[in-house]
Write a protein that holds these residues in place. Structure first.
Motif, PDB file in Angstrom:
ATOM      1  N   ILE A 172       0.835  -1.203   0.000  1.00  0.00           N
ATOM      2  CA  ILE A 172       0.000   0.000   0.000  1.00  0.00           C
ATOM      3  C   ILE A 172       0.869   1.250   0.000  1.00  0.00           C
ATOM      4  CG2 ILE A 172      -1.564   1.374   1.449  1.00  0.00           C
ATOM      5  CD1 ILE A 172      -2.892  -1.305   2.245  1.00  0.00           C
ATOM      6  N   GLU A 173       1.928   1.238   0.798  1.00  0.00           N
ATOM      7  CA  GLU A 173       2.867   2.376   0.821  1.00  0.00           C
ATOM      8  C   GLU A 173       3.430   2.629  -0.574  1.00  0.00           C
ATOM      9  OE1 GLU A 173       6.604   3.825   3.573  1.00  0.00           O
ATOM     10  OE2 GLU A 173       6.514   1.718   3.000  1.00  0.00           O
ATOM     11  N   TRP A 174       3.799   1.545  -1.257  1.00  0.00           N
ATOM     12  CA  TRP A 174       4.291   1.673  -2.635  1.00  0.00           C
ATOM     13  C   TRP A 174       3.172   2.145  -3.558  1.00  0.00           C
ATOM     14  CZ3 TRP A 174       2.541  -0.735  -7.041  1.00  0.00           C
ATOM     15  CH2 TRP A 174       3.334  -0.574  -8.185  1.00  0.00           C
ATOM     16  N   ASN A 328       0.445   8.599   9.384  1.00  0.00           N
ATOM     17  CA  ASN A 328       1.483   7.596   9.185  1.00  0.00           C
ATOM     18  C   ASN A 328       1.846   7.442   7.717  1.00  0.00           C
ATOM     19  OD1 ASN A 328       1.923   6.916  11.890  1.00  0.00           O
ATOM     20  ND2 ASN A 328       0.150   5.571  11.921  1.00  0.00           N
ATOM     21  N   GLY A 329       0.847   7.622   6.842  1.00  0.00           N
ATOM     22  CA  GLY A 329       1.153   7.605   5.413  1.00  0.00           C
ATOM     23  C   GLY A 329       2.060   8.745   5.024  1.00  0.00           C
ATOM     24  N   VAL A 330       1.814   9.920   5.606  1.00  0.00           N
ATOM     25  CA  VAL A 330       2.632  11.103   5.314  1.00  0.00           C
ATOM     26  C   VAL A 330       4.052  10.928   5.843  1.00  0.00           C
ATOM     27  CG1 VAL A 330       2.929  13.563   5.854  1.00  0.00           C
ATOM     28  CG2 VAL A 330       0.673  12.676   5.233  1.00  0.00           C
ATOM     29  N   LYS A 337       4.608  13.063  -1.660  1.00  0.00           N
ATOM     30  CA  LYS A 337       3.992  14.377  -1.438  1.00  0.00           C
ATOM     31  C   LYS A 337       4.158  14.845   0.004  1.00  0.00           C
ATOM     32  CE  LYS A 337       0.631  13.823  -5.159  1.00  0.00           C
ATOM     33  NZ  LYS A 337      -0.777  13.978  -5.588  1.00  0.00           N
ATOM     34  N   GLN A 338       5.185  14.349   0.660  1.00  0.00           N
ATOM     35  CA  GLN A 338       5.395  14.663   2.069  1.00  0.00           C
ATOM     36  C   GLN A 338       5.524  16.166   2.301  1.00  0.00           C
ATOM     37  OE1 GLN A 338       9.170  13.559   4.287  1.00  0.00           O
ATOM     38  NE2 GLN A 338       7.767  11.981   5.084  1.00  0.00           N
ATOM     39  N   SER A 339       6.247  16.873   1.432  1.00  0.00           N
ATOM     40  CA  SER A 339       6.461  18.308   1.628  1.00  0.00           C
ATOM     41  C   SER A 339       5.157  19.092   1.496  1.00  0.00           C
ATOM     42  CB  SER A 339       7.491  18.835   0.626  1.00  0.00           C
ATOM     43  OG  SER A 339       7.028  18.669  -0.703  1.00  0.00           O
TER      44      SER A 339
END
Length: 363
Positions: A172-174, A328-330, A337-339
């Motif tokens: 899912i993370e990928w 947690n996804g972020v 898209k963390q930034s």
């Protein structure tokens, strides 16, 4: 992680680090389940090492004469026959390369023998790879019964490691970063058995979704076929349900297809992204935990600065579990898209108030 018989089976990230650190001296043979991303190692290593040229050598399409050919011109100029290596081997580049010898276990026996010098000495005929070049090979597990066989003298020239299948949360993370449909991500979240290994299933009937060498299944679930299923699910607005279902049966198998298509119907409960953007305080909040997860996955995939404030206004209306799932996804190092999220004031304020979630996650 997913259940694994071999406690020394590695993740693809671990294997990539291994190749980066020692692949210039020793060839790593990566053996693992079909459809789990072994071949993606080349692209991932290339992104981390932009000074290296990626070279892909597909053993299944090669015969002995494809390794190198004689140069007749060299007889006149040098008085001997010189052999010109295949361009896919990258020897002619005279620069650092990453050479992936793909599907080595399925190669013609003559090709296997011809590649042994590349594997051990980094040489092809009279040519030698740049000393900073990395070399690795891939093959399927012998237990899968798809023709991957290696003689002892070949195995002794390599360092052989086994990769494990990713578990559902790793995939899912990928998937969030690779445009996998949020409905498929949700289905994966609720069905970790889709990523189990046949080695942990005594009877094929115990897990009707995955490949098993004792069962004749025309299609089945792997990380690769799950991504393919996502491509068909995205066409549900232009294809009728029968066509989409038929496509899914041919991609992940009948049991997986029927379960997935039923799961996708829950998407109708989702508030539209447009309603969250324009009316975050009144947009529908689903009651089902599974549907809330779909909203979170969809947002992680599609969020941008233009509606980050609106999302935060909507997110605080969800329960803490869903909020934590988004956070947690972020926080994942791989989240593209963390930034976008981390620079948003409303998210930072929320994180300060809810920092206990992060502290609990680190334990």
């Amino acid at each position: 992680m997913a259940k694994a018989t071999n406690i020394f089976a590695l993740s693809l990230d671990q294997v990539a680090n291994m190749i980066k650190s020692g692949g210039n001296k020793r060839t790593v043979l990566v053996q693992g389940h079909m459809g789990t991303g072994k071949s993606s190692l080349l692209k991932n290593l290339g992104l981390e090492l932009p000074t290296h040229t990626q070279c892909y050598f597909d053993c299944t399409t090669k015969d002995l004469g494809d390794i190198s050919i004689p140069s007749l011109q060299s007889i006149e100029t040098d008085g001997c026959v010189r052999f010109i290596p295949n361009e896919e081997l990258g020897v002619h580049l005279n620069k650092p390369i990453i050479l992936m010898i793909d599907e080595y276990g399925k190669a013609n026996p003559a090709v296997k023998n011809a590649m042994l010098r590349v594997i051990l000495e980094r040489k092809v005929g009279g040519y030698e790879l740049h000393p900073d070049s990395l070399v690795f090979a891939t093959t399927n597990l012998g237990a899968e019964g798809v023709g991957d066989l290696l003689p002892p003298h070949a195995r002794n020239r390599m360092t052989i490691v086994t990769t494990r299948k990713p578990d559902n949360m790793e995939w899912i993370e990928w998937g969030i970063n690779n445009d996998v449909d949020h409905a498929v991500l949700g289905w994966a979240r609720d069905n970790p058995q889709l990523f189990y290994s046949f080695e942990d299933v005594a009877s094929p009937e115990e897990n009707p979704y995955i490949y098993h060498p004792k069962a004749q299944r025309a299609a089945f679930c792997t990380p690769r076929s799950m991504e393919a299923a996502s491509d068909w699910i995205k066409q549900r607005d232009v294809l009728d349900e029968q066509t989409v279902t038929a496509a899914l049966i041919g991609t992940v198998g009948e049991r997986g297809a029927l379960d997935l298509i039923n799961y996708v119907k829950m998407v109708d409960e989702l508030p539209s992204m447009e309603s969250i953007k324009k009316n975050p305080l009144t947009a529908i909040v689903p009651e089902s935990a599974a549907v809330k997860a779909l909203v979170v996955f969809r947002t992680l995939t599609n969020i941008d600065k233009s509606w980050m404030d609106a999302w935060m206004d909507y997110m605080v209306r969800l329960d803490k579990e869903a909020q934590g799932m988004f956070a947690n996804g972020v926080r994942s190092d791989k989240y593209a898209k963390q930034s976008v999220v981390m620079t948003n004031k409303k998210f930072r304020d929320w994180a300060m108030v809810n920092n206990y979630m992060f502290a609990a996650d680190k334990k």
